[in-house]
Design an enzyme around this catalytic site. Sequence first.
Site, PDB file in Angstrom:
ATOM      1  N   CYS A  76       0.858  -1.181   0.000  1.00 47.63           N
ATOM      2  CA  CYS A  76       0.000   0.000   0.000  1.00 47.63           C
ATOM      3  C   CYS A  76       0.896   1.232   0.000  1.00 47.63           C
ATOM      4  O   CYS A  76       1.696   1.416   0.922  1.00 47.63           O
ATOM      5  CB  CYS A  76      -0.882  -0.021   1.253  1.00 47.63           C
ATOM      6  N   CYS A 190      -0.955   3.414  -6.566  1.00 44.57           N
ATOM      7  CA  CYS A 190      -1.894   2.832  -5.603  1.00 44.57           C
ATOM      8  C   CYS A 190      -2.089   1.399  -6.072  1.00 44.57           C
ATOM      9  O   CYS A 190      -2.328   1.164  -7.263  1.00 44.57           O
ATOM     10  CB  CYS A 190      -3.219   3.588  -5.610  1.00 44.57           C
TER      11      CYS A 190
END
Length: 273
Positions: A76, A190
């Site tokens: 992440c 992302c």
Amino acid sequence: MSGKRPTILVFDSGVGGLTVLAPIRQARPDAAYVYMGDTACFPYGELPEQALIDRVITVITSAAERFKPDLIVIACHTASTLVLPELRARLTIPIIGTVPAIKPAAEQSKSKLVTVLATEGTVKRDYTAGLIRDYAGDCEVTLVSARLLAGYAEAVLRGETVDDSAILNEIAPAFVTKGERKTDCIVLACTHYPLLLSIFERIAPWPVTWIDPAPAIARRVVQLLGEPDNDTRAPKAGIALLTRATDWTAPLKRAFASYGLECLPTTTMDDSK
Ligand code: DGL
């Protein structure tokens, strides 16, 4: 062969980390995998920084105690660009983070117009500004914060339909023209976004190179853990937990199964402590 399988914990705010797990699993099919998605706090992109640091530290330290991983991958960007120093200070287990692939984008770009497509959090981070300063000095870098895109990726994986027009609204600002020049490299900063890559490619105003950090993360895993032994045992199904167990739906379980993961449906953040 052989000895003990290494256990790798892959962590994200939701389903995005699956795009990182896939090449890692290909590189180390012999390892045991634990996937953890903090869906109870999704999306991370809009969380205040201190709240995000506290949350990730709590979830990861408790998962580390429970699963005793040999390696943790924070799959992440929103978390990695903020919490890695504190996490590494608290745990002795090696931790690999996922940060915007700005360096390879700047190297590959011919037009020198590069875009970083990310969550609001990642776009704002000093860490991201530092990568641009250090590695993309010869490029004009556009930072695009796509507020809804990670949620669209979650929805698609849950078997819902998201209109192309909604996705295009999110990615359109990533396509920039300056005179004759056009953006030619877009950093998928992302981990959720590669789940939508085939849609991006279909609806993009013009073709670009989409830069996904996951293969580099897989190489880093092999650097740290080594190549697999000549292990003839069948790969073991990994396990997956979501911090809000009610997020498991039948389509989501099927999607996780396609990544070699079986869900732990009754596990919540509370009983993982
Ligand atoms: N997958 C996460 C990332 O790479 C973020 C999605 C979110 O929770 O906002 O940044």
